[in-house]
Write an enzyme that holds these catalytic residues in place. Structure first.
Site, PDB file in Angstrom:
ATOM      1  N   SER A 256       0.736  -1.283   0.104  1.00  0.00           N
ATOM      2  CA  SER A 256      -0.039  -0.106  -0.047  1.00  0.00           C
ATOM      3  C   SER A 256       0.961   1.228   0.174  1.00  0.00           C
ATOM      4  CB  SER A 256      -0.847   0.082   1.297  1.00  0.00           C
ATOM      5  OG  SER A 256      -0.205   0.330   2.319  1.00  0.00           O
ATOM      6  N   LYS A 257       0.291   2.199  -0.037  1.00  0.00           N
ATOM      7  CA  LYS A 257       0.826   3.673  -0.055  1.00  0.00           C
ATOM      8  C   LYS A 257       2.018   3.862   1.072  1.00  0.00           C
ATOM      9  CE  LYS A 257      -0.202   6.818  -2.942  1.00  0.00           C
ATOM     10  NZ  LYS A 257       0.860   7.018  -3.718  1.00  0.00           N
ATOM     11  N   ARG A 258       1.714   2.980   2.088  1.00  0.00           N
ATOM     12  CA  ARG A 258       2.781   3.046   3.071  1.00  0.00           C
ATOM     13  C   ARG A 258       4.163   2.692   2.617  1.00  0.00           C
ATOM     14  NH1 ARG A 258       2.407  -0.605   6.729  1.00  0.00           N
ATOM     15  NH2 ARG A 258       0.750  -1.617   5.756  1.00  0.00           N
ATOM     16  N   GLY A 260       5.537   3.300   0.090  1.00  0.00           N
ATOM     17  CA  GLY A 260       6.148   4.205  -1.080  1.00  0.00           C
ATOM     18  C   GLY A 260       5.341   4.386  -2.146  1.00  0.00           C
ATOM     19  N   GLU A 266       3.595   7.029 -10.903  1.00  0.00           N
ATOM     20  CA  GLU A 266       4.748   7.624  -9.803  1.00  0.00           C
ATOM     21  C   GLU A 266       6.087   7.096 -10.283  1.00  0.00           C
ATOM     22  OE1 GLU A 266       4.004   8.017  -5.513  1.00  0.00           O
ATOM     23  OE2 GLU A 266       1.969   7.120  -6.148  1.00  0.00           O
TER      24      GLU A 266
END
Ligand code: GLU
Length: 488
Positions: A256-258, A260, A266
């Site tokens: 997940s976003k956590r 990176g 991106e």
């Protein structure tokens, strides 16, 4: 595995957000499988959840595929025999199918309000039962149904899931999978807004589009028995299923976003190369053997097989990606590297610094950073000092270990004086001049070079000093040394 009919696989993203790397890995595996077998790779947009639709998401997904070179044979923009490839443009097909299931007694209208369903769920949770529809409307009489219709309630259509028995299938990766039908509820096929659910649209389209293999993430495994029941009720032959292993972060929690960046956009922006990304993603759950890491696109196509997909979760290791991207960056020719890095330099160098317009200068710089950078954005960062005349650094950095302010000044002055007399300003001559100078000044070479490095680059770590100075050129070096003296 027998492949009599030609392989047709699909990537069926829902445009509900940015293109997640996990999702793109699914696309890649489908693409590799299709290319390996000389089959077709189809892109189908599953945009039937109006509430979750995100503007621009389709474009993001298609751009991501294009960037990675995952070309599709049928789908948005290219069309194909089974068009349209947007589910929102196929609503009639799904409602007709739902009607057919109702008339053959495999589906029914459900009039239950959201409020009732909510209360029911709360009760089930309270009783520690798995939540699921209690089938109230499955047993409505003709009159009761007429009554609901008269009240003007818009119903949903639910599937009549068999109350007993089992649904089993042979997953091409995990082997035999068995579900007890009584663990499945009467899931919705058609929502009250007339849109189909994922289950209905997915099954109908996989059938109509003649999909032979469904390669999808493990999270969909629990949907598969529902799909198989639908296939059976509709008299369609199901495709073969292969559920890909989960993707976890290095801490073994769901990626997940956590962890990176998770959107392919991106990665692109940060300057990962598409070839490196393809190589890296291919190894998330698949492998050639237990050691091969670097593989070209051609090699991946050649050797891709479902047999080598693992059942255990794959770990997304950012360090490995960085390493791999560095390898791919180093393998670029000077021209390729220049092309790739130019936009990043443009973005990173403050406006007004006209130096960048000299292509020759840029071309001299690039070999010094190509060896070190792991991403193209990092190249721009590493090279920035070449383009900026007002270096910003802590003056104290000019005074190396066991040096005084005085000895730093003395060193810079001596260097300034000698350098101004140096004719050939190349790395060899610079080294021949500066090594003995350190001895003369009673400094360790590391001390003199350290002071000079900070003076000409503004940093303590930079590409090799003499080459860097040579590329910067005599004037620029002398100006920077002058500026450093002024700071001390
Ligand atoms: N639309 C689903 C998704 O977003 C497709 C799942 C499947 O491949 O069946 O992943």
């Amino acid at each position: 595995m027998k492949m009599t009919n030609s392989v047709r696989v699909r990537y069926a993203p829902s445009p509900t957000g940015y293109p997640h790397v996990g999702n793109i890995r699914t696309a890649l595996f489908n693409w590799l499988f299709a290319r390996h077998h000389g089959g077709s790779f189809i892109v189908r947009i599953e945009d039937t959840d109006v509430t979750r639709k995100v503007r621009g998401a389709v474009k993001g997904i298609l751009d991501g595929l294009r960037w990675l070179g995952l070309d599709w044979d049928e789908g948005p923009e290219v069309g194909g025999k089974y068009a349209p490839y947007f589910q929102s443009q196929r609503l009639e097909i799904y409602s007709e199918t739902a009607q057919r299931l109702i008339s053959q007694g495999d589906a029914y209208y459900c009039y239950c309000s959201t409020q009732r369903l909510k209360e029911m769920r709360a009760e089930q949770v309270g009783r520690k039962q798995p939540p699921g529809y209690d089938r109230l409307c499955r047993h409505l009489t003709q009159e009761e149904r007429a009554q609901k219709e008269a009240e003007g309630i818009t119903p949903v259509v639910r599937f009549k899931t068999p109350l007993g028995g089992q649904t089993r299938f042979n997953d091409l990766i995990r082997g035999e999978v068995v579900f007890d039908n009584n663990t499945l509820d009467d899931f919705i096929l058609l929502k009250s807004d007339g849109y189909p659910t994922y289950h209905l649209a997915n099954v109908v389209d996989d059938h109509l589009m003649e999909i032979t293999h469904v390669l999808r993430a493990e999270e969909w495994l629990s949907s598969t028995p529902r799909h198989l029941l639908l296939y059976r009720a509709l008299g369609f032959e199901p495709p073969q299923f292969a559920h890909l292993p989960m993707l976890l972060g290095t801490d073994r929690s769901k990626l997940s976003k956590r962890h990176g960046a998770v959107s392919i956009t991106e990665y692109r922006e940060q300057g990962y190369l598409p070839e490196a990304m393809v190589n890296f993603l291919a190894l998330l759950g698949w492998s050639l053997d237990d050691k091969t890491e670097l593989m070209s696109r051609e090699e991946l196509i050649q050797s891709f097989s479902l047999e080598r997909i693992s059942r255990t979760a794959a770990i997304f290791n950012q360090d490995k990606l960085n390493w791999m991207n560095g390898v791919y960056i180093r393998s670029l020719t000077a021209d390729e590297f220049f092309e790739a890095v130019e936009p990043y330099l443009m973005m990173n160098i403050p406006a007004g610094e006209a130096l960048i317009s000299s292509e020759e200068y840029v071309r001299d710089i690039l070999p010094l950073v190509q060896e070190r950078a792991r991403t193209l954005a990092e190249v721009a960062e590493l090279a920035q000092f070449f383009f900026i005349d007002q270096l910003d650094y802590e003056p104290g950095l000019l005074i190396g270990k066991n040096m005084s302010r005085q000895s730093a000044i003395q060193a810079l002055k001596a260097a300034q004086q000698r350098l101004s007399q140096l004719e050939a300003f190349d790395a060899g001559s610079l080294e021949a001049l500066l090594r003995p100078l350190a001895v003369e000044l009673g400094l360790k070479t590391g001390q003199l070079f350290g002071t000079l490095r900070v003076a000409v680059t503004g940093r303590t770590a930079a590409p090799p000093l003499f080459q860097t100075m040579a590329v910067l050129g005599k004037e620029r070096c002398l100006r920077r040394i002058e500026a450093a003296l002024a700071r001390l």
